[in-house]
Design an enzyme around this catalytic site. Structure first.
Site, PDB file in Angstrom:
ATOM      1  N   ARG A 123      -6.671  -0.611  -5.605  1.00 16.45           N
ATOM      2  CA  ARG A 123      -7.627   0.356  -5.052  1.00 16.45           C
ATOM      3  C   ARG A 123      -8.855   0.538  -5.943  1.00 16.45           C
ATOM      4  O   ARG A 123      -9.946   0.850  -5.448  1.00 16.45           O
ATOM      5  CB  ARG A 123      -6.928   1.699  -4.816  1.00 16.45           C
TER       6      ARG A 123
ATOM      7  N   LYS B  56       5.733  -9.911  -6.355  1.00 19.75           N
ATOM      8  CA  LYS B  56       5.129  -8.607  -6.651  1.00 19.75           C
ATOM      9  C   LYS B  56       6.034  -7.542  -6.055  1.00 19.75           C
ATOM     10  O   LYS B  56       6.330  -7.559  -4.852  1.00 19.75           O
ATOM     11  CB  LYS B  56       3.726  -8.495  -6.077  1.00 19.75           C
TER      12      LYS B  56
ATOM     13  N   PRO C  65      -3.437  -8.429  -4.212  1.00 25.65           N
ATOM     14  CA  PRO C  65      -3.473  -8.694  -2.767  1.00 25.65           C
ATOM     15  C   PRO C  65      -3.512  -7.374  -2.007  1.00 25.65           C
ATOM     16  O   PRO C  65      -2.718  -6.478  -2.267  1.00 25.65           O
ATOM     17  CB  PRO C  65      -2.152  -9.443  -2.521  1.00 25.65           C
ATOM     18  N   MET C  66      -4.452  -7.248  -1.067  1.00 25.80           N
ATOM     19  CA  MET C  66      -4.560  -6.040  -0.250  1.00 25.80           C
ATOM     20  C   MET C  66      -4.884  -6.431   1.182  1.00 25.80           C
ATOM     21  O   MET C  66      -5.922  -7.064   1.441  1.00 25.80           O
ATOM     22  CB  MET C  66      -5.652  -5.103  -0.794  1.00 25.80           C
TER      23      MET C  66
ATOM     24  N   CYS D 147       4.932  -4.335  -0.161  1.00 29.29           N
ATOM     25  CA  CYS D 147       4.237  -3.635   0.919  1.00 29.29           C
ATOM     26  C   CYS D 147       5.117  -2.515   1.483  1.00 29.29           C
ATOM     27  O   CYS D 147       6.260  -2.759   1.888  1.00 29.29           O
ATOM     28  CB  CYS D 147       3.853  -4.605   2.033  1.00 29.29           C
TER      29      CYS D 147
ATOM     30  N   HIS E  52       4.210  -2.889  -9.384  1.00 30.10           N
ATOM     31  CA  HIS E  52       3.453  -1.682  -9.026  1.00 30.10           C
ATOM     32  C   HIS E  52       4.322  -0.486  -9.399  1.00 30.10           C
ATOM     33  O   HIS E  52       5.451  -0.368  -8.927  1.00 30.10           O
ATOM     34  CB  HIS E  52       3.151  -1.689  -7.523  1.00 30.10           C
TER      35      HIS E  52
ATOM     36  N   GLY F 274      -1.130  -0.407 -10.860  1.00 27.14           N
ATOM     37  CA  GLY F 274      -1.001   0.995 -10.495  1.00 27.14           C
ATOM     38  C   GLY F 274      -1.879   1.899 -11.327  1.00 27.14           C
ATOM     39  O   GLY F 274      -1.731   1.962 -12.556  1.00 27.14           O
ATOM     40  N   ASP F 275      -2.838   2.573 -10.672  1.00 29.44           N
ATOM     41  CA  ASP F 275      -3.695   3.568 -11.315  1.00 29.44           C
ATOM     42  C   ASP F 275      -4.656   2.983 -12.347  1.00 29.44           C
ATOM     43  O   ASP F 275      -4.952   3.618 -13.372  1.00 29.44           O
ATOM     44  CB  ASP F 275      -2.859   4.685 -11.956  1.00 29.44           C
TER      45      ASP F 275
END
Length: 323
Positions: free
Chosen positions: A227, A141, A16-17, A102, A171, A203-204
């Site tokens: 990302r 999350k 989710p972003m 977030c 994350h 993450g990453d």
């Protein structure tokens, strides 16, 4: 991987972003393929309970992108329970997720998102209330902790499991880190060793090799890409293929990237209208075109466009350079 009775295959998930994983982009990802679960932008529980039309718009789900996890944020157990019921009534996703990750100040200052990492027992009450309110799985999350001095992901995960959480995404950064530095995959491994419910690592992950490395290092049940998916809907199919076959599919060509940019533009403008769609598409176009020849100049021009046709014409002319 299974979350309760929901099969997530392949175990590769769109994170989710906010401002990114709206309906048009989730459709793009689903159409490219390889994504086992798509997650919505975070939705305000309070706004939903109060009947805010703009908030309810975020609940829209299309048939071609199942299964879907719809993410809520808030900090009041009863409000979140009511919001969860409302979500089921309106859009009936397969999963409801609670945002405990977030890091943005406007979210945290109200006690939402990562701020709940400092309130583990309140978080437990929230998960319990949500789980009792709906029959579909409730997940959360989280981050590794609030800051380097307060790493409590394992405690949070255990409390969430005890109160009915069906899975947990981790994350590998603290709230203090935002998106800086290197994600700590060791904490993801520790969470996996602490709970019996599925653990999703985040993450990453920017390429398929990162996904297999995270699974090998942490033992996580699935990977969640954030990302790394911006301007790159192909990462899911490429990652899923690599996990299954051990073979790297070629990355998209410049022509494919520009074609998908135009397609995404069309869907976004159709869904949100030209004024909003054009402005939101500028960042997506920048992500799609990153690294291509002469991309800086074309991105500057795209950021000045005022209409769909103007942006589309620029992209078609730019694409001719790669013929």
């Amino acid at each position: 991987m299974k979350i309760a009775d929901i099969v997530i295959e392949p175990p590769v998930i769109l994170a989710p972003m906010a401002g990114v994983t709206d309906l048009p982009y989730r459709q793009v990802v689903s159409e490219v393929g390889g994504c086992g679960l798509v997650c919505t932008e975070m939705v305000s529980a309070k706004g939903l309970v109060h009947g805010n039309e703009r908030t309810e718009k975020l609940l829209e789900i299309s048939n071609n992108q199942q299964p879907v996890s719809l993410q809520l944020f808030g900090n009041d157990p009863q409000t979140l329970a009511q919001a969860a019921k409302r979500v089921v009534e309106i859009s009936n996703p397969e999963i409801i997720d609670l945002n405990v990750g977030c890091p943005t100040p406007k979210i945290v200052k109200n006690g939402y998102g990562s701020a709940l990492m400092k309130e583990p027992y309140l978080l437990g009450e929230i998960v319990k209330a949500m789980d009792k309110a709906v029959e579909i799985p409730v997940t959360i999350k989280i981050r590794t902790g609030w800051d380097g001095e307060r790493i409590n992901a394992c405690q949070i995960a255990k409390i969430a499991q005890e109160n009915g959480a069906a899975a947990i995404g981790v994350h590998g950064r603290t709230r203090e880190q935002f998106y800086q530095g290197q994600a700590d995959w060791e904490i993801i491994k520790e969470v996996k060793e602490t709970v019996s419910i599925p653990v999703i690592g985040n993450g990453d992950i920017f390429k398929p090799e990162d996904a297999i490395e995270m699974i090998d290092q942490t033992g996580c049940d699935a990977v969640m890409i954030a990302r790394g998916a911006q301007g790159n809907p192909w990462i899911f199919a490429r990652t899923a293929h690599y996990l299954k076959i051990g073979e790297l599919l070629p990355p998209p060509s410049p022509q494919e990237k520009i074609d998908k940019t135009i397609y995404h533009l069309e869907k976004l403008v159709d869904y949100k209208g030209e004024y909003v769609g054009i402005r939101e598409m500028r960042k997506h176009a920048s992500w799609y075109l990153k690294g291509l020849r002469n991309c800086t100049a074309i991105k500057d021009k795209i950021n000045q466009t005022q209409s769909k046709e103007e942006m589309k014409e620029l992209l078609i002319k730019y694409q001719a350079q790669f013929s």
